[in-house]
Design a protein around this motif. Structure first.
Motif, mmCIF file in Angstrom:
data_model
loop_
_atom_site.group_PDB
_atom_site.id
_atom_site.type_symbol
_atom_site.label_atom_id
_atom_site.label_comp_id
_atom_site.label_asym_id
_atom_site.label_seq_id
_atom_site.Cartn_x
_atom_site.Cartn_y
_atom_site.Cartn_z
ATOM 1 N N GLY A 19 37.697 61.933 -1.763
ATOM 2 C CA GLY A 19 38.219 63.286 -1.617
ATOM 3 C C GLY A 19 37.536 64.233 -2.592
ATOM 4 N N ASP A 20 38.307 65.236 -3.104
ATOM 5 C CA ASP A 20 37.753 66.264 -3.979
ATOM 6 C C ASP A 20 37.533 65.730 -5.382
ATOM 7 O OD1 ASP A 20 37.769 68.083 -1.929
ATOM 8 O OD2 ASP A 20 39.775 68.854 -2.420
ATOM 9 N N ASN A 21 36.410 66.153 -5.931
ATOM 10 C CA ASN A 21 36.059 65.804 -7.307
ATOM 11 C C ASN A 21 35.503 67.071 -7.970
ATOM 12 O OD1 ASN A 21 35.996 62.537 -7.608
ATOM 13 N ND2 ASN A 21 35.438 63.139 -5.531
ATOM 14 N N GLU A 22 35.765 67.208 -9.280
ATOM 15 C CA GLU A 22 35.270 68.364 -10.027
ATOM 16 C C GLU A 22 34.181 67.886 -10.991
ATOM 17 O OE1 GLU A 22 37.783 71.809 -11.754
ATOM 18 O OE2 GLU A 22 37.321 70.523 -13.475
ATOM 19 N N ILE A 23 33.004 68.445 -10.777
ATOM 20 C CA ILE A 23 31.860 68.098 -11.616
ATOM 21 C C ILE A 23 31.444 69.369 -12.347
ATOM 22 C CG2 ILE A 23 29.506 67.219 -11.645
ATOM 23 C CD1 ILE A 23 30.125 65.806 -8.965
ATOM 24 N N VAL B 149 28.633 75.657 -15.094
ATOM 25 C CA VAL B 149 28.669 75.671 -13.624
ATOM 26 C C VAL B 149 29.627 74.574 -13.202
ATOM 27 C CG1 VAL B 149 26.366 76.657 -13.308
ATOM 28 C CG2 VAL B 149 26.614 74.184 -13.527
ATOM 29 N N THR B 150 30.509 74.846 -12.221
ATOM 30 C CA THR B 150 31.513 73.879 -11.780
ATOM 31 C C THR B 150 31.369 73.684 -10.270
ATOM 32 O OG1 THR B 150 33.008 74.607 -13.557
ATOM 33 C CG2 THR B 150 33.956 73.351 -11.718
ATOM 34 N N TRP B 151 31.371 72.401 -9.867
ATOM 35 C CA TRP B 151 31.151 72.040 -8.458
ATOM 36 C C TRP B 151 32.306 71.190 -7.976
ATOM 37 C CZ3 TRP B 151 27.063 67.923 -6.695
ATOM 38 C CH2 TRP B 151 26.997 67.850 -5.258
ATOM 39 N N LYS B 152 32.938 71.630 -6.856
ATOM 40 C CA LYS B 152 33.995 70.855 -6.223
ATOM 41 C C LYS B 152 33.357 70.038 -5.089
ATOM 42 C CE LYS B 152 37.552 72.310 -8.561
ATOM 43 N NZ LYS B 152 38.693 72.988 -7.972
ATOM 44 N N ASN C 254 33.414 66.920 -2.335
ATOM 45 C CA ASN C 254 34.301 66.077 -1.542
ATOM 46 C C ASN C 254 33.548 64.792 -1.183
ATOM 47 O OD1 ASN C 254 35.462 65.094 1.219
ATOM 48 N ND2 ASN C 254 37.059 66.397 0.306
ATOM 49 N N MET C 255 34.105 63.646 -1.625
ATOM 50 C CA MET C 255 33.435 62.359 -1.417
ATOM 51 C C MET C 255 34.181 61.538 -0.367
ATOM 52 S SD MET C 255 30.998 62.863 -3.394
ATOM 53 C CE MET C 255 30.214 61.288 -3.133
ATOM 54 N N PRO C 256 33.457 60.856 0.521
ATOM 55 C CA PRO C 256 34.123 60.066 1.574
ATOM 56 C C PRO C 256 34.781 58.807 1.032
ATOM 57 C CG PRO C 256 31.741 59.760 1.693
ATOM 58 C CD PRO C 256 31.979 60.814 0.652
ATOM 59 N N THR C 257 34.220 58.205 0.015
ATOM 60 C CA THR C 257 34.763 56.969 -0.550
ATOM 61 C C THR C 257 34.707 57.032 -2.061
ATOM 62 O OG1 THR C 257 32.593 55.915 -0.419
ATOM 63 C CG2 THR C 257 34.079 55.562 1.448
ATOM 64 N N GLU C 258 35.481 56.166 -2.661
ATOM 65 C CA GLU C 258 35.479 56.060 -4.115
ATOM 66 C C GLU C 258 34.396 55.074 -4.540
ATOM 67 O OE1 GLU C 258 38.485 54.553 -7.700
ATOM 68 O OE2 GLU C 258 39.124 54.615 -5.611
ATOM 69 N N GLY C 259 33.758 55.347 -5.658
ATOM 70 C CA GLY C 259 32.756 54.425 -6.133
ATOM 71 C C GLY C 259 31.812 55.056 -7.136
ATOM 72 N N ALA C 260 30.775 54.289 -7.446
ATOM 73 C CA ALA C 260 29.778 54.737 -8.420
ATOM 74 C C ALA C 260 28.697 55.517 -7.692
ATOM 75 C CB ALA C 260 29.171 53.533 -9.130
ATOM 76 N N TYR C 261 28.302 56.645 -8.275
ATOM 77 C CA TYR C 261 27.285 57.518 -7.687
ATOM 78 C C TYR C 261 26.302 57.932 -8.761
ATOM 79 C CZ TYR C 261 30.367 57.827 -3.606
ATOM 80 O OH TYR C 261 31.145 57.542 -2.514
#
Length: 323
Positions: free
Chosen positions: A296-300, A227-230, A232-239
């Protein structure tokens, strides 16, 4: 008592005015002819026999003892007797008799205490209570008056101009963006809405899934399923990536890849609730793994790779701030 019938020699039968003659005898006066009171007569006094000196009785003060020349008769004034203590003297005359101003009688002193003889504490207590009540009322009136005066002064300060100018409301909206940050809702996605790969598909046979309509991802137990999830994150950092899943009471795992880079350790899908029932609907639970995301966009991507135990159902994925 008459002089002709008093011949007794007892003291109670003597002349009550005899003391007048004793004064003359004490002063050295000569006895009169024929005797007299205090001076023996021609013969001794005998009981029942009248004295012969009654013929010699004269008016008091008429005979002047010790003098040969006849002196004018002077009335004898008996010595004054001392008046009892607290009573006016016999010769005292009120000042009014001398023509002076009338004296003012001092008022009698007021009775002390009440009828019981003690101090009038009841009257004193009532007076004290009345004084306290008057003081309290005066203070309350002063406070109310001061507050009213303060309000009047505030309203009259500066003439008719109010002390605080009213705020001006702009008629046109500001074009500048607000500086206050708005809360960002981090993404959460049902697994059935993600991009599926390999043998992965959707199903809603097993109850307990929280996805829309109870839909979940199944067929994940084959290598190559994913399963692939795009996101979108408002800021960069650890989650933190949280995954809800179900297993048949047996530990499972999968491979986690973020922005094309696989984590060194697999995503643990263990039996954290320690269930012994292989019924999938009774074994829904959650796990999480730390991830670093960019703005921004991230692929998980979660996939079943060689060496993974992937007998699992996937419900939803969520990204939250790392603690």
């Amino acid at each position: 008592m008459a002089a002709g019938n008093d011949g007794a020699s007892k003291p109670e039968d003597d002349d009550p005015f005899g003391y007048l003659y004793e004064d003359g005898q004490a002063a050295g006066a000569q006895a009169p002819h024929g005797g007299g009171y205090g001076y023996p007569g021609p013969g001794p006094a005998q009981p029942g026999v009248p004295r012969t000196s009654y013929n010699q009785v004269r008016t008091v003060g008429e005979r002047q003892y010790g003098q040969h020349q006849h002196q004018p008769q002077q009335p004898y004034v008996p010595p004054q007797q001392q008046a009892p203590y607290g009573q006016p003297h016999a010769q005292y005359a009120a000042p009014e008799t001398y023509g002076g101003p009338p004296t003012r009688q001092a008022p009698p002193p007021p009775p002390r205490g009440n009828s019981g003889g003690g101090p009038n504490t009841r009257g004193l207590l009532i007076g004290a209570v009345a004084v306290v009540a008057v003081v309290v009322v005066g203070i309350a009136a002063a406070v109310i008056t001061n507050n009213g005066n303060k309000d009047d002064k505030d309203g009259q300060a500066g003439g008719n101009t109010p002390s605080t100018a009213p705020s001006q409301v702009s008629e046109e909206p500001s074009s500048e963006p607000s500086t206050e940050p708005t809360p960002v809702e981090l993404p959460k996605q049902d697994a059935a809405t993600l991009k599926l790969g390999g043998t992965a598909g959707t199903e809603k046979t097993v109850t307990g899934a929280e996805g829309v309509g109870g839909t979940y991802v199944s067929g994940f137990n084959q290598v190559g399923a994913s399963v692939t999830w795009k996101a979108n994150m408002p800021t960069e950092g650890a989650y933190r990536l949280t995954v809800r899943y179900a297993i048949p009471a047996v530990d499972a795992n999968a491979t986690l890849t973020v922005n094309g880079k696989a984590n060194s350790s697999p995503l643990g899908l263990k039996n954290f609730i320690k269930s012994s029932d292989p019924n999938l609907e009774k074994n829904w639970q959650t796990t999480w793994a730390p991830v670093t995301l960019q703005k921004g966009d991230n692929e998980i991507k979660i996939s079943c790779e060689t060496g993974n135990q992937c007998n699992v159902l996937l419900d939803w994925l969520e990204v939250t701030p790392a603690e």
